[in-house]
Write a protein that holds these residues in place. Structure first.
Motif, mmCIF file in Angstrom:
data_model
loop_
_atom_site.group_PDB
_atom_site.id
_atom_site.type_symbol
_atom_site.label_atom_id
_atom_site.label_comp_id
_atom_site.label_asym_id
_atom_site.label_seq_id
_atom_site.Cartn_x
_atom_site.Cartn_y
_atom_site.Cartn_z
ATOM 1 N N PRO A 25 0.770 -1.318 -0.077
ATOM 2 C CA PRO A 25 -0.177 0.041 -0.081
ATOM 3 C C PRO A 25 0.696 1.368 0.111
ATOM 4 C CG PRO A 25 -0.948 -1.728 1.357
ATOM 5 C CD PRO A 25 0.193 -2.318 1.073
ATOM 6 N N HIS A 26 1.985 1.303 0.691
ATOM 7 C CA HIS A 26 2.858 2.413 0.757
ATOM 8 C C HIS A 26 3.662 2.767 -0.395
ATOM 9 C CE1 HIS A 26 5.628 -0.509 2.535
ATOM 10 N NE2 HIS A 26 6.395 0.323 1.793
ATOM 11 N N ASP A 27 3.511 1.749 -1.403
ATOM 12 C CA ASP A 27 4.194 2.039 -2.753
ATOM 13 C C ASP A 27 3.234 2.735 -3.764
ATOM 14 O OD1 ASP A 27 6.458 0.735 -1.889
ATOM 15 O OD2 ASP A 27 5.836 -1.327 -2.394
ATOM 16 N N LEU A 28 1.922 3.004 -3.376
ATOM 17 C CA LEU A 28 1.077 3.430 -4.345
ATOM 18 C C LEU A 28 0.975 4.832 -4.754
ATOM 19 C CD1 LEU A 28 -2.122 0.930 -3.522
ATOM 20 C CD2 LEU A 28 -0.342 0.395 -5.059
ATOM 21 N N ASP A 29 0.571 5.091 -5.850
ATOM 22 C CA ASP A 29 0.422 6.704 -6.242
ATOM 23 C C ASP A 29 -1.011 6.836 -6.041
ATOM 24 O OD1 ASP A 29 -0.955 5.315 -8.497
ATOM 25 O OD2 ASP A 29 0.957 6.081 -9.911
ATOM 26 N N LEU A 87 2.462 -1.568 -12.329
ATOM 27 C CA LEU A 87 2.435 -2.758 -11.349
ATOM 28 C C LEU A 87 1.394 -2.400 -10.199
ATOM 29 C CD1 LEU A 87 6.086 -3.428 -10.813
ATOM 30 C CD2 LEU A 87 4.620 -5.055 -11.938
ATOM 31 N N GLY A 88 0.409 -3.348 -10.072
ATOM 32 C CA GLY A 88 -0.763 -2.967 -9.202
ATOM 33 C C GLY A 88 -0.517 -3.372 -7.951
ATOM 34 N N LEU A 89 -1.333 -3.012 -6.799
ATOM 35 C CA LEU A 89 -1.483 -3.324 -5.274
ATOM 36 C C LEU A 89 -1.512 -5.124 -5.356
ATOM 37 C CD1 LEU A 89 -1.633 -2.749 -2.427
ATOM 38 C CD2 LEU A 89 -4.135 -2.805 -2.636
ATOM 39 N N GLY A 90 -0.320 -5.479 -4.689
ATOM 40 C CA GLY A 90 -0.422 -6.876 -4.232
ATOM 41 C C GLY A 90 0.512 -7.695 -5.529
ATOM 42 N N GLU A 91 0.832 -7.105 -6.471
ATOM 43 C CA GLU A 91 1.460 -7.766 -7.569
ATOM 44 C C GLU A 91 2.788 -8.153 -7.218
ATOM 45 O OE1 GLU A 91 2.157 -7.169 -12.475
ATOM 46 O OE2 GLU A 91 0.809 -6.037 -11.347
ATOM 47 N N ALA A 92 3.011 -9.223 -7.416
ATOM 48 C CA ALA A 92 4.685 -9.714 -7.161
ATOM 49 C C ALA A 92 5.323 -9.581 -8.461
ATOM 50 C CB ALA A 92 4.379 -11.154 -6.649
ATOM 51 N N PHE A 93 6.709 -9.377 -8.200
ATOM 52 C CA PHE A 93 7.483 -9.021 -9.411
ATOM 53 C C PHE A 93 8.995 -9.507 -8.782
ATOM 54 C CE2 PHE A 93 7.516 -5.171 -6.876
ATOM 55 C CZ PHE A 93 8.688 -4.915 -6.711
ATOM 56 N N GLU A 94 9.769 -9.615 -9.734
ATOM 57 C CA GLU A 94 11.304 -9.823 -9.458
ATOM 58 C C GLU A 94 11.994 -8.689 -10.299
ATOM 59 O OE1 GLU A 94 12.997 -13.514 -10.613
ATOM 60 O OE2 GLU A 94 12.022 -13.417 -12.529
ATOM 61 N N ILE A 95 13.306 -8.167 -9.736
ATOM 62 C CA ILE A 95 13.853 -7.495 -10.411
ATOM 63 C C ILE A 95 15.489 -8.305 -10.998
ATOM 64 C CG2 ILE A 95 15.323 -5.377 -10.446
ATOM 65 C CD1 ILE A 95 13.718 -4.417 -8.058
ATOM 66 N N ARG A 96 15.279 -8.404 -11.950
ATOM 67 C CA ARG A 96 16.705 -9.142 -12.665
ATOM 68 C C ARG A 96 17.693 -8.196 -13.109
ATOM 69 N NH1 ARG A 96 13.175 -13.020 -16.905
ATOM 70 N NH2 ARG A 96 11.860 -13.968 -15.157
ATOM 71 N N THR A 97 18.818 -8.215 -12.635
ATOM 72 C CA THR A 97 19.980 -7.262 -12.674
ATOM 73 C C THR A 97 21.085 -7.947 -13.139
ATOM 74 O OG1 THR A 97 19.106 -5.891 -10.505
ATOM 75 C CG2 THR A 97 21.305 -5.708 -11.159
ATOM 76 N N LYS A 98 21.956 -7.206 -14.166
ATOM 77 C CA LYS A 98 23.036 -7.617 -14.749
ATOM 78 C C LYS A 98 24.105 -6.536 -15.044
ATOM 79 C CE LYS A 98 21.295 -8.486 -19.314
ATOM 80 N NZ LYS A 98 21.026 -9.328 -20.526
ATOM 81 N N ILE A 99 25.396 -6.653 -14.941
ATOM 82 C CA ILE A 99 26.106 -5.729 -15.403
ATOM 83 C C ILE A 99 26.334 -5.895 -16.911
ATOM 84 C CG2 ILE A 99 28.750 -4.876 -15.451
ATOM 85 C CD1 ILE A 99 28.750 -5.877 -12.324
ATOM 86 N N LEU A 100 26.249 -4.861 -17.741
ATOM 87 C CA LEU A 100 26.115 -4.974 -19.224
ATOM 88 C C LEU A 100 27.538 -4.577 -19.577
ATOM 89 C CD1 LEU A 100 22.978 -2.911 -20.056
ATOM 90 C CD2 LEU A 100 23.352 -5.378 -20.129
ATOM 91 N N GLY A 101 28.461 -3.951 -18.850
ATOM 92 C CA GLY A 101 29.934 -3.619 -19.254
ATOM 93 C C GLY A 101 30.291 -2.573 -18.326
ATOM 94 N N TRP A 102 31.421 -1.997 -18.617
ATOM 95 C CA TRP A 102 32.171 -0.933 -17.744
ATOM 96 C C TRP A 102 33.394 -0.133 -18.654
ATOM 97 C CZ3 TRP A 102 32.455 -6.139 -16.665
ATOM 98 C CH2 TRP A 102 33.732 -7.068 -17.103
ATOM 99 N N ASP A 103 33.524 0.961 -18.217
ATOM 100 C CA ASP A 103 34.533 1.786 -18.767
ATOM 101 C C ASP A 103 35.690 2.049 -17.847
ATOM 102 O OD1 ASP A 103 33.395 3.995 -17.646
ATOM 103 O OD2 ASP A 103 32.170 4.540 -19.406
ATOM 104 N N GLU A 104 36.332 3.128 -17.971
ATOM 105 C CA GLU A 104 37.502 3.552 -17.218
ATOM 106 C C GLU A 104 36.873 4.253 -15.788
ATOM 107 O OE1 GLU A 104 36.856 6.920 -19.900
ATOM 108 O OE2 GLU A 104 36.998 4.666 -19.970
ATOM 109 N N LYS A 105 35.814 4.659 -15.784
ATOM 110 C CA LYS A 105 35.057 5.388 -14.725
ATOM 111 C C LYS A 105 33.979 4.726 -13.980
ATOM 112 C CE LYS A 105 36.403 9.869 -16.247
ATOM 113 N NZ LYS A 105 36.031 11.235 -16.584
ATOM 114 N N ALA A 106 33.144 3.706 -14.764
ATOM 115 C CA ALA A 106 31.839 3.639 -14.284
ATOM 116 C C ALA A 106 31.318 1.935 -14.616
ATOM 117 C CB ALA A 106 30.826 4.387 -14.812
ATOM 118 N N PHE A 107 30.485 1.198 -13.883
ATOM 119 C CA PHE A 107 29.760 0.195 -14.388
ATOM 120 C C PHE A 107 28.392 0.628 -14.877
ATOM 121 C CE2 PHE A 107 32.172 -1.666 -10.827
ATOM 122 C CZ PHE A 107 32.910 -2.861 -11.340
#
Length: 206
Positions: free
Chosen positions: A52-56, A107-127
């Motif tokens: 509930p506290h995630d809702l707009d 995404l609605g109230l009570g809806e379950a989800f997963e966040i899939r995270t991956k590193i795409l690459g990097w340079d000399e300063k950042a991921f």
């Protein structure tokens, strides 16, 4: 006494985002007891549910909540891959330098989800990372976020070598990431020109 405790709790909730710190503590403890992920480029996922506290006002997950959930997803990724502890030992800091998100379906109230995270690459300063919000109801990708994670007082290559004890070849950037990096660079140059930094730097060099 009970009244004082209730007043203290009310003041705490009014002055701090308590749920943010509780969620962060939960992610930290959960990731601490999870097996180490040795493949730095492997996709990782964490679960979430719209509360509930995630809702707009329209009954959907607030746009800003997506960004906050990505913070937790990155933290979990860094914990399990060793990036977090490695950066602490090196004295480096990981700071978000840029992010962009594309919303595809709310995404609605009570809806379950997963966040899939991956590193795409990097340079000399950042991921550069990608986060995907995937609905557990039907597997639909509800939102996609790109994030630039700056490494302060260090570099991604040094951090990777410190963690893995060897050099790892950076994968080729996807086309959409290349365009996004170009946008960031163009925006930075425009803002520097607008503030007069470029002209000041030229004067200092002459």
């Amino acid at each position: 006494m009970l009244l004082l405790v209730l007043c203290a709790l009310l003041l705490l909730f009014c002055s701090l985002d308590v749920w943010y710190f509780l969620r962060g503590a939960h992610v930290f403890v959960h990731a601490w007891f999870q097996p180490r992920i040795w493949d730095l480029l492997a996709e990782q996922s964490i679960n979430g549910i719209v509360l509930p506290h995630d809702l707009d006002y329209f009954g959907h997950m607030n746009n800003s909540r997506y960004l906050r959930e990505c913070d937790f997803a990155r933290f979990c990724h860094y914990m399990r891959s060793g990036i977090f502890m490695g950066s602490c030992k090196m004295g480096a800091k990981l700071i978000v330098g840029a992010s962009t998100i594309r919303y595809r379906r709310s995404l609605g109230l009570g809806e379950a989800f997963e966040i899939r995270t991956k590193i795409l690459g990097w340079d000399e300063k950042a991921f550069y990372l990608e986060h995907r919000f995937v609905s557990k109801r039907d597997g639909f990708v509800s939102a996609v976020m790109l994030c630039r994670q700056n490494v302060v007082r260090g570099s991604p290559e040094k951090l990777i070598e410190f963690i893995c004890k060897r050099k790892i070849e950076c994968p080729e950037f996807p086309e959409d990431l290349k365009h996004w990096i170009s946008f960031i660079s163009a925006s930075s140059q425009a803002l520097r020109a607008e503030s007069g930094l470029e002209e000041k730097n030229k004067q200092m060099l002459t």
